[in-house]
Design an enzyme around this catalytic site. Structure first.
Site, PDB file in Angstrom:
ATOM      1  N   LYS A  20      33.357  15.332 -39.621  1.00 40.99           N
ATOM      2  CA  LYS A  20      32.711  14.169 -39.006  1.00 40.99           C
ATOM      3  C   LYS A  20      31.332  14.567 -38.454  1.00 40.99           C
ATOM      4  CE  LYS A  20      37.292  12.700 -37.428  1.00 40.99           C
ATOM      5  NZ  LYS A  20      38.038  12.084 -36.309  1.00 40.99           N
ATOM      6  N   TYR A  60      39.005   3.647 -41.745  1.00 38.93           N
ATOM      7  CA  TYR A  60      39.944   3.648 -40.615  1.00 38.93           C
ATOM      8  C   TYR A  60      40.700   2.326 -40.476  1.00 38.93           C
ATOM      9  CZ  TYR A  60      38.485   8.184 -38.658  1.00 38.93           C
ATOM     10  OH  TYR A  60      38.261   9.533 -38.438  1.00 38.93           O
ATOM     11  N   ASN A 123      36.735  15.157 -32.372  1.00 44.44           N
ATOM     12  CA  ASN A 123      37.654  16.194 -32.870  1.00 44.44           C
ATOM     13  C   ASN A 123      37.272  16.739 -34.249  1.00 44.44           C
ATOM     14  OD1 ASN A 123      38.461  14.098 -34.455  1.00 44.44           O
ATOM     15  ND2 ASN A 123      40.545  13.941 -33.665  1.00 44.44           N
ATOM     16  N   HIS A 126      38.518  15.134 -40.238  1.00 40.37           N
ATOM     17  CA  HIS A 126      39.542  14.187 -40.686  1.00 40.37           C
ATOM     18  C   HIS A 126      40.319  14.798 -41.850  1.00 40.37           C
ATOM     19  CE1 HIS A 126      41.471  10.528 -42.155  1.00 40.37           C
ATOM     20  NE2 HIS A 126      41.161  10.974 -43.357  1.00 40.37           N
ATOM     21  N   GLU A 137      42.122   7.402 -49.892  1.00 39.34           N
ATOM     22  CA  GLU A 137      40.885   7.917 -49.288  1.00 39.34           C
ATOM     23  C   GLU A 137      40.009   8.615 -50.330  1.00 39.34           C
ATOM     24  OE1 GLU A 137      42.635   8.320 -44.728  1.00 39.34           O
ATOM     25  OE2 GLU A 137      42.340  10.156 -45.880  1.00 39.34           O
TER      26      GLU A 137
HETATM   27  P1  IDP Z   1      44.028  11.934 -37.075  1.00 39.89           P
HETATM   28  O1  IDP Z   1      42.528  12.050 -37.253  1.00 39.89           O
HETATM   29  O2  IDP Z   1      44.617  13.178 -36.478  1.00 39.89           O
HETATM   30  O3  IDP Z   1      44.734  11.508 -38.358  1.00 39.89           O
HETATM   31  P2  IDP Z   1      44.439   9.208 -36.107  1.00 39.89           P
HETATM   32  O4  IDP Z   1      45.517   8.762 -35.206  1.00 39.89           O
HETATM   33  O5  IDP Z   1      44.481   8.791 -37.548  1.00 39.89           O
HETATM   34  O6  IDP Z   1      44.304  10.802 -35.979  1.00 39.89           O
HETATM   35  O7  IDP Z   1      43.081   8.694 -35.462  1.00 39.89           O
HETATM   36  C1  IDP Z   1      41.866   8.767 -36.184  1.00 39.89           C
HETATM   37  C2  IDP Z   1      40.775   9.258 -35.262  1.00 39.89           C
HETATM   38  O8  IDP Z   1      40.598   8.312 -34.211  1.00 39.89           O
HETATM   39  C3  IDP Z   1      41.070  10.565 -34.557  1.00 39.89           C
HETATM   40  O9  IDP Z   1      40.794  11.700 -35.345  1.00 39.89           O
HETATM   41  C4  IDP Z   1      40.162  10.472 -33.360  1.00 39.89           C
HETATM   42  O10 IDP Z   1      38.828  10.832 -33.707  1.00 39.89           O
HETATM   43  C5  IDP Z   1      40.189   9.000 -33.050  1.00 39.89           C
HETATM   44  N1  IDP Z   1      41.159   8.724 -31.988  1.00 39.89           N
HETATM   45  C6  IDP Z   1      42.503   8.738 -32.081  1.00 39.89           C
HETATM   46  N2  IDP Z   1      43.078   8.453 -30.895  1.00 39.89           N
HETATM   47  C7  IDP Z   1      42.059   8.235 -30.042  1.00 39.89           C
HETATM   48  C8  IDP Z   1      41.983   7.894 -28.662  1.00 39.89           C
HETATM   49  O11 IDP Z   1      42.987   7.735 -27.957  1.00 39.89           O
HETATM   50  N3  IDP Z   1      40.733   7.758 -28.134  1.00 39.89           N
HETATM   51  C9  IDP Z   1      39.608   7.923 -28.851  1.00 39.89           C
HETATM   52  N4  IDP Z   1      39.617   8.243 -30.152  1.00 39.89           N
HETATM   53  C10 IDP Z   1      40.822   8.404 -30.741  1.00 39.89           C
HETATM   54 MG    MG Z   2      44.664   9.705 -39.355  1.00 40.97          MG
END
Ligand code: IDP
Ligand code: MG
Length: 162
Positions: A20, A60, A123, A126, A137
């Site tokens: 990202k 997303y 984080n 992805h 995807e």
């Molecule tokens: P993942 O990336 O580990 O698959 P997902 O639940 O698919 O996690 O969420 C996608 C992205 O959304 C996460 O990587 C993170 O950047 C963001 N995200 C998920 N939960 C939160 C949150 O509680 N606050 C802010 N951003 C979040």
């Molecule tokens: Mg995800």
């Protein structure tokens, strides 16, 4: 043995991995690629793109009801994303292990997010969460002709097939 190769080929999978904008801006591209490459996975497609907000919303779409959806899509479309497809046995599940838990506070040390990120909104990476998502995807981010087909020199050593 030909038979082994055929059985082996059936277990190959592909997953979509993206660094990202925060990972790109923090200079973590080579560090992240190295972890997938060293494991023995094969890179089959790669490109640096700035996705539009509409594109980020498509990527997303599963999260559209979540309160952070808008901010997440703004962020993904705010700068360059390194989009990749990696191939290998178990790469979808193991790719997620290399990445670590969604919240870097809960990611184990040794994982990409555990070692290199602090907060869930930044984080850095992805990875597809299952076979169906991986297929969708890859199709969203890449045209079929952008996916290479080649035999990696690593394969016979990483998998022990001749
Ligand atoms: P993942 O990336 O580990 O698959 P997902 O639940 O698919 O996690 O969420 C996608 C992205 O959304 C996460 O990587 C993170 O950047 C963001 N995200 C998920 N939960 C939160 C949150 O509680 N606050 C802010 N951003 C979040
Ligand atoms: Mg995800």
């Amino acid at each position: 043995m030909l038979q082994d190769q055929e059985a082996h080929a059936l277990q190959m999978e592909r997953t979509f991995i993206a660094i990202k904008p925060d990972g790109v801006q923090r200079g973590l591209i080579s560090e992240i690629i190295e972890r997938f490459e060293r494991k023995g996975f094969k890179l089959v497609a790669i490109k640096l793109v700035v996705p539009s907000k509409t594109f980020a919303q498509k990527h997303y779409h599963d999260l559209k009801e979540r309160p952070f959806f808008n901010g997440l899509c703004n962020f993904l479309s705010s700068g360059p994303v390194l989009a990749m497809v990696w191939e290998g046995e178990g790469v979808i599940t193991y790719g997620r292990k290399l990445i670590g838990a969604t919240d870097p506070q809960k990611s184990e040390p040794g994982t990409i997010r555990g070692d290199l990120a602090i907060v869930v909104g930044r984080n850095i990476i992805h990875g597809s969460d299952g076979p169906e998502t991986a297929k969708n995807e890859i199709n969203l981010w890449f045209k079929p002709e952008e996916l290479t087909n080649y035999t990696s020199n690593q394969e016979k050593w990483a998998y022990g097939v001749n």
